[in-house]
Motif scaffolding. Sequence first.
Motif, PDB file in Angstrom:
ATOM      1  N   LEU A  34       0.827  -1.199   0.000  1.00  0.00           N
ATOM      2  CA  LEU A  34       0.000   0.000   0.000  1.00  0.00           C
ATOM      3  C   LEU A  34       0.865   1.254   0.000  1.00  0.00           C
ATOM      4  CD1 LEU A  34      -2.766   1.326   0.197  1.00  0.00           C
ATOM      5  CD2 LEU A  34      -2.632   1.092   2.704  1.00  0.00           C
ATOM      6  N   ASP A  35       2.001   1.235   0.706  1.00  0.00           N
ATOM      7  CA  ASP A  35       2.895   2.395   0.687  1.00  0.00           C
ATOM      8  C   ASP A  35       3.449   2.635  -0.722  1.00  0.00           C
ATOM      9  OD1 ASP A  35       2.418   2.729   3.366  1.00  0.00           O
ATOM     10  OD2 ASP A  35       4.253   1.690   4.027  1.00  0.00           O
ATOM     11  N   PHE A  36       3.810   1.533  -1.389  1.00  0.00           N
ATOM     12  CA  PHE A  36       4.338   1.682  -2.759  1.00  0.00           C
ATOM     13  C   PHE A  36       3.266   2.234  -3.695  1.00  0.00           C
ATOM     14  CE2 PHE A  36       4.868  -0.051  -7.040  1.00  0.00           C
ATOM     15  CZ  PHE A  36       6.095   0.481  -7.361  1.00  0.00           C
ATOM     16  N   ALA A  37       2.038   1.702  -3.556  1.00  0.00           N
ATOM     17  CA  ALA A  37       0.965   2.183  -4.442  1.00  0.00           C
ATOM     18  C   ALA A  37       0.642   3.635  -4.150  1.00  0.00           C
ATOM     19  CB  ALA A  37      -0.280   1.311  -4.246  1.00  0.00           C
ATOM     20  N   THR A  38       0.733   4.061  -2.895  1.00  0.00           N
ATOM     21  CA  THR A  38       0.455   5.448  -2.554  1.00  0.00           C
ATOM     22  C   THR A  38       1.500   6.384  -3.179  1.00  0.00           C
ATOM     23  OG1 THR A  38      -0.577   4.751  -0.465  1.00  0.00           O
ATOM     24  CG2 THR A  38       0.117   7.052  -0.648  1.00  0.00           C
ATOM     25  N   SER A  39       2.767   6.011  -3.043  1.00  0.00           N
ATOM     26  CA  SER A  39       3.829   6.866  -3.618  1.00  0.00           C
ATOM     27  C   SER A  39       3.777   6.864  -5.135  1.00  0.00           C
ATOM     28  CB  SER A  39       5.204   6.385  -3.135  1.00  0.00           C
ATOM     29  OG  SER A  39       5.433   5.043  -3.559  1.00  0.00           O
ATOM     30  N   GLU A  40       3.442   5.707  -5.724  1.00  0.00           N
ATOM     31  CA  GLU A  40       3.358   5.628  -7.174  1.00  0.00           C
ATOM     32  C   GLU A  40       2.228   6.509  -7.690  1.00  0.00           C
ATOM     33  OE1 GLU A  40       4.525   4.294 -10.980  1.00  0.00           O
ATOM     34  OE2 GLU A  40       5.508   4.289  -9.008  1.00  0.00           O
ATOM     35  N   LEU A  41       1.085   6.530  -6.977  1.00  0.00           N
ATOM     36  CA  LEU A  41      -0.036   7.370  -7.403  1.00  0.00           C
ATOM     37  C   LEU A  41       0.352   8.850  -7.310  1.00  0.00           C
ATOM     38  CD1 LEU A  41      -2.972   7.757  -8.260  1.00  0.00           C
ATOM     39  CD2 LEU A  41      -3.623   7.602  -5.824  1.00  0.00           C
ATOM     40  N   ALA A  42       1.046   9.221  -6.251  1.00  0.00           N
ATOM     41  CA  ALA A  42       1.466  10.628  -6.121  1.00  0.00           C
ATOM     42  C   ALA A  42       2.439  11.007  -7.233  1.00  0.00           C
ATOM     43  CB  ALA A  42       2.112  10.842  -4.745  1.00  0.00           C
ATOM     44  N   ARG A  43       3.377  10.108  -7.603  1.00  0.00           N
ATOM     45  CA  ARG A  43       4.354  10.400  -8.664  1.00  0.00           C
ATOM     46  C   ARG A  43       3.666  10.578 -10.010  1.00  0.00           C
ATOM     47  NH1 ARG A  43       7.499   7.658 -12.252  1.00  0.00           N
ATOM     48  NH2 ARG A  43       6.548   5.668 -11.675  1.00  0.00           N
ATOM     49  N   MET A  44       2.705   9.675 -10.295  1.00  0.00           N
ATOM     50  CA  MET A  44       2.017   9.750 -11.577  1.00  0.00           C
ATOM     51  C   MET A  44       1.183  11.025 -11.679  1.00  0.00           C
ATOM     52  SD  MET A  44       3.113   7.216 -13.247  1.00  0.00           S
ATOM     53  CE  MET A  44       2.005   7.257 -14.649  1.00  0.00           C
ATOM     54  N   ARG A  45       0.599  11.466 -10.600  1.00  0.00           N
ATOM     55  CA  ARG A  45      -0.164  12.711 -10.637  1.00  0.00           C
ATOM     56  C   ARG A  45       0.765  13.915 -10.877  1.00  0.00           C
ATOM     57  NH1 ARG A  45      -4.327  11.684  -5.559  1.00  0.00           N
ATOM     58  NH2 ARG A  45      -5.831  10.363  -6.733  1.00  0.00           N
ATOM     59  N   ALA A  46       1.938  13.856 -10.251  1.00  0.00           N
ATOM     60  CA  ALA A  46       2.895  14.960 -10.493  1.00  0.00           C
ATOM     61  C   ALA A  46       3.345  15.002 -11.949  1.00  0.00           C
ATOM     62  CB  ALA A  46       4.102  14.799  -9.554  1.00  0.00           C
ATOM     63  N   LEU A  47       3.578  13.849 -12.567  1.00  0.00           N
ATOM     64  CA  LEU A  47       3.961  13.796 -13.972  1.00  0.00           C
ATOM     65  C   LEU A  47       2.844  14.283 -14.875  1.00  0.00           C
ATOM     66  CD1 LEU A  47       5.838  10.350 -14.069  1.00  0.00           C
ATOM     67  CD2 LEU A  47       6.849  12.653 -14.173  1.00  0.00           C
ATOM     68  N   LEU A  48       1.610  13.972 -14.468  1.00  0.00           N
ATOM     69  CA  LEU A  48       0.485  14.415 -15.289  1.00  0.00           C
ATOM     70  C   LEU A  48       0.396  15.942 -15.296  1.00  0.00           C
ATOM     71  CD1 LEU A  48      -2.020  13.709 -16.981  1.00  0.00           C
ATOM     72  CD2 LEU A  48      -3.327  13.582 -14.815  1.00  0.00           C
ATOM     73  N   GLU A  49       0.681  16.575 -14.162  1.00  0.00           N
ATOM     74  CA  GLU A  49       0.626  18.032 -14.095  1.00  0.00           C
ATOM     75  C   GLU A  49       1.701  18.656 -15.009  1.00  0.00           C
ATOM     76  OE1 GLU A  49       1.057  19.032 -10.022  1.00  0.00           O
ATOM     77  OE2 GLU A  49      -0.992  18.403  -9.464  1.00  0.00           O
ATOM     78  N   ARG A  50       2.846  17.981 -15.200  1.00  0.00           N
ATOM     79  CA  ARG A  50       3.896  18.525 -16.081  1.00  0.00           C
ATOM     80  C   ARG A  50       3.709  18.077 -17.524  1.00  0.00           C
ATOM     81  NH1 ARG A  50       7.161  16.860 -11.642  1.00  0.00           N
ATOM     82  NH2 ARG A  50       7.899  15.072 -12.890  1.00  0.00           N
ATOM     83  N   GLY A  51       2.665  17.236 -17.764  1.00  0.00           N
ATOM     84  CA  GLY A  51       2.418  16.762 -19.126  1.00  0.00           C
ATOM     85  C   GLY A  51       3.339  15.664 -19.534  1.00  0.00           C
ATOM     86  N   ALA A  52       3.979  14.995 -18.570  1.00  0.00           N
ATOM     87  CA  ALA A  52       4.944  13.957 -18.899  1.00  0.00           C
ATOM     88  C   ALA A  52       4.339  12.576 -18.951  1.00  0.00           C
ATOM     89  CB  ALA A  52       6.089  13.984 -17.879  1.00  0.00           C
ATOM     90  N   THR A  53       3.029  12.419 -18.650  1.00  0.00           N
ATOM     91  CA  THR A  53       2.375  11.110 -18.696  1.00  0.00           C
ATOM     92  C   THR A  53       0.923  11.299 -19.076  1.00  0.00           C
ATOM     93  OG1 THR A  53       1.940   9.071 -17.473  1.00  0.00           O
ATOM     94  CG2 THR A  53       1.676  11.150 -16.285  1.00  0.00           C
ATOM     95  N   SER A  54       0.283  10.188 -19.348  1.00  0.00           N
ATOM     96  CA  SER A  54      -1.121  10.251 -19.782  1.00  0.00           C
ATOM     97  C   SER A  54      -2.069  10.047 -18.600  1.00  0.00           C
ATOM     98  CB  SER A  54      -1.384   9.186 -20.845  1.00  0.00           C
ATOM     99  OG  SER A  54      -1.231   7.880 -20.290  1.00  0.00           O
ATOM    100  N   GLU A  55      -3.331  10.430 -18.829  1.00  0.00           N
ATOM    101  CA  GLU A  55      -4.350  10.213 -17.791  1.00  0.00           C
ATOM    102  C   GLU A  55      -4.604   8.719 -17.567  1.00  0.00           C
ATOM    103  OE1 GLU A  55      -7.862  12.324 -18.701  1.00  0.00           O
ATOM    104  OE2 GLU A  55      -6.962  14.327 -18.411  1.00  0.00           O
TER     105      GLU A  55
END
Length: 404
Positions: A131-152
């Motif tokens: 659960l800790d890994f999934a939480t950090s992974e979700l936060a990282r992906m959201r940060a990348l989405l804000e910079r346009g570096a990943t897809s929704e």
Amino acid sequence: MSPTTRRILFWSLPAAALLFGLAVAFRPQAVPVDLAPVERAPMRVTIDEKAETRVKDSFVVSAPIPGRVLRATLEAGDAVIAGETIVASIEPTDPALLDPRAQAEADAALEAARSALALAEAEVEQADAELDFATSELARMRALLERGATSEQAVDQAERAFRTRRAARLTAEAALDVRRHEFDVARARLITAVDTRGLASPCACADLTAPITGRVLKLFQESEAPVQSGTPLLEIGNPAELEIVAELLSEDAVRVAPGQRVIVDRWGGEGTLEGRVRRVEPYGFTKVSALGIEEQRVNVVIDLTGPPERHAALGHGFRVQVRIVVWETDSALQAPLTALFRQGEDWALFAEADGRARLRSVAVGERNGLTAELRAGVTAGERVVLHPSDRIEEGTRIRARDGT
């Protein structure tokens, strides 16, 4: 006077004296008998039987659940109040003793539960890490989405993984709780009676209250002991409301009807008590007498009709003697039963007349244990022979024994 005539006269006197002596010696003697008068007097026919008193409405308090009943705090005769007085308390029973095999099985079950508990704890730690890994992974992906570096779509996948790990964490925690309870159950199986006696906290007891206001009639269980559901503990009733139960032979019970007068004696107090038949039960039962004979008996219930203070000393289960009056009159022509005997199909007796026995056929009415009602055949004032023997016949000379 010739010599022959003188001889005849000489021997005739001794011969006459001899004949007179023989006649006197061999004359029939009067038979000594007991005589009793025929008289008019009050007469009563009763059915006599031993009986027992009982409280009209008694209640037996039984254990509603299995357990260990505590020592009784009440005694027979104590007053109780309906719904208030605690008459008995039941607590859980002690655990059963374990034999060696059951002990080994319980120990093994406890170790298995301990291992399952450790496994569940490890699974919770694993779920926490994922659960800790999934939480950090979700936060990282959201940060990348804000910079346009990943897809929704990638963010959605990370969020789904997070929710899955969070549900797995909850599942692991629930499984851990189950293992903890299983461990407690396995450990509880090893609790002994000594352990329960040493517990300081009081147990939850089931208190039984009195169903009616009255007195304790009998304690079936005085000491502390294990009981099963339905075990009688004590009996409660009101001793002021008594009735009498008599077990009559069925052939006597058919002569009894509600409302008949009852005389109660030999109850321990002075005089007699009065009662009335309330009910003749319709069901007979078999009872073996003291001589080993099977008898059909019927319960007859009797109410005491006198003032309550007259029988205040009586209680539940006291022995009394009852006499149920089935017939009575103020004036009946009667004679002792011992004077009667059978002559064919009729009754007969010997009456005394001018020193001789005279056979009389009589019509017999009601009878009790001592006398019989005579409806025809004799008149008041005559004397009759008691216990007539085979020496007495019609016309036999009789004489009264001294005192009769």
